[in-house]
Enzyme design. Structure first.
Site: not given
Length: 382
Positions: A155, A203-204, A241, A329
């Protein structure tokens, strides 16, 4: 400052949600809000959406639908994979092998495992380009770690690793192999069968999907222990869910990126070439980090001697340009990143390192504009 007023060049941190993904999500945020685990007819649409999305994602990476498990993002996927080495008790050597340039989602998880489960963590080194040093890696593998995790593409410096070769070495010793592919999925061709891996994280929001959703690929017959306890969602492996709208958006975005990949890669390489050419011409002491050939398209790690990266970042921000000094991050840290240390970048260069990552939404004139502002700042400082 609004998005319309700025030049966004930090696509490694996050990407703009594709309009097609948002459109696909909307029904499941409004009218089709049924719980996919319910038995009545109203929930059938949500259940079918999950099934279809799983199939789309699997096709994009050469997997089978039952090998895809939905998570909250890359960090959870990485955490699950690393903890699975412990939970599944593969070899009981109480050792995990990673690289010296892994994301903190891997590093910090390993640190916790070392503290809680009394594991040792081996970090295999990279060369000055950020490539794994294979002879040393092989020596570490021969010590039979419980599991191995090596990222597919870095990254911070954009280097792409030879994952297929490393996975093959691991499997020669029957050791499970995971790769953090968060930066790579949707940007470079990926076929999990060709890579020969056992697990893969994605990760989207890195490929124009929504934030807070991702997936973990797990090869069939790989032991996978539940990471979150509760209900029987995700084949009893991941309770909770399902976020149907986000999952649909992720699948839509990934399919679009895979369909447009050739054109996007060509465009991003041209944008990077334009920026690098201008910088090299006017700032001959500038250094471009990472492997200059085996790297992510549109990814630039630039080190400027005698320059404060934070100072440059601030000036660019005031001029409507968004870039970063490294991983988003870890952007609050003023220390030199572990990745730059791992490639032995001199301190004077490391302190002057910024990351520019172009995306499909960037225009041809923007690399020139950013380069011009960087050059003016450096000349003024010099």
């Amino acid at each position: 400052m609004t998005a319309k007023q700025m030049i966004y060049a930090d696509n490694a941190a996050t990407t703009k949600l594709a309009p097609e993904a948002l459109e696909a999500m909307m029904p499941f945020l409004t009218e089709e809000y049924g719980n996919p685990s319910s038995l009545y007819s109203f929930s059938r649409s949500a259940k079918k959406a999950l099934t279809d999305a799983r199939a789309v994602i699997a096709e994009c990476i050469g997997a089978s639908p039952d090998e895809i498990f939905f998570t909250s993002g890359g960090t959870e996927s990485d955490n699950w994979a690393i903890n699975n080495f412990v939970l599944a008790k593969f070899h009981r050597q109480r050792n995990i092998l990673i690289s010296s340039i892994e994301h903190h989602a891997i590093f910090n998880t390993c640190l916790k495992i070392a503290q809680v489960h009394h594991y040792s963590i081996t970090s295999t080194p990279v060369n000055e380009k950020g490539r794994i040093i294979l002879p040393i890696y092989k020596e570490h593998v021969e010590e039979f770690p419980d599991g191995i995790s090596i990222m597919l593409a870095n990254n911070e410096i954009g280097t792409i690793e030879d994952i297929a070769q490393m996975a093959d070495i691991a499997h020669h010793y029957c050791i499970p192999f995971h790769t953090d592919a968060v930066q790579a999925v949707g940007h470079i061709p990926i076929d999990v069968r060709d890579l020969g891996i056992d697990m893969l994280s994605a990760s989207a929001h890195k490929f124009n999907g929504p934030k807070g959703i991702g997936f973990l690929y797990v090869k069939q017959n790989t032991v996978l222990k539940p990471f979150i306890d509760g209900g029987q969602q995700e084949a009893g492996r991941r309770a909770g869910t399902e976020n149907v709208a986000a999952i649909v958006g992720m699948a839509t975005a990934l399919k679009l990126n895979c369909e447009r990949m050739s054109d996007n890669r060509r465009k991003l390489k041209n944008l990077s070439k334009t920026f690098k050419t201008i910088i090299s011409e006017h700032l001959p002491d500038a250094v471009f980090n990472g492997d200059l050939i085996r790297r992510l398209p549109g990814h630039i790690s630039l080190s400027l001697p005698g320059i404060s990266a934070e100072g440059l970042l601030h000036v660019l921000d005031l001029q409507g340009i968004a870039v970063s000094t490294g991983a988003a991050c870890n952007s609050k840290s003023t220390e030199i990143s572990h990745v730059l240390k791992a490639i032995d970048l001199p301190e004077k260069l490391a302190k002057g390192t910024i990351r520019i990552t172009f995306g499909p939404n960037n225009t041809e004139d923007q690399p020139r504009y950013i380069a011009d502002k960087v050059i003016k700042y450096c000349k003024k400082q010099g």
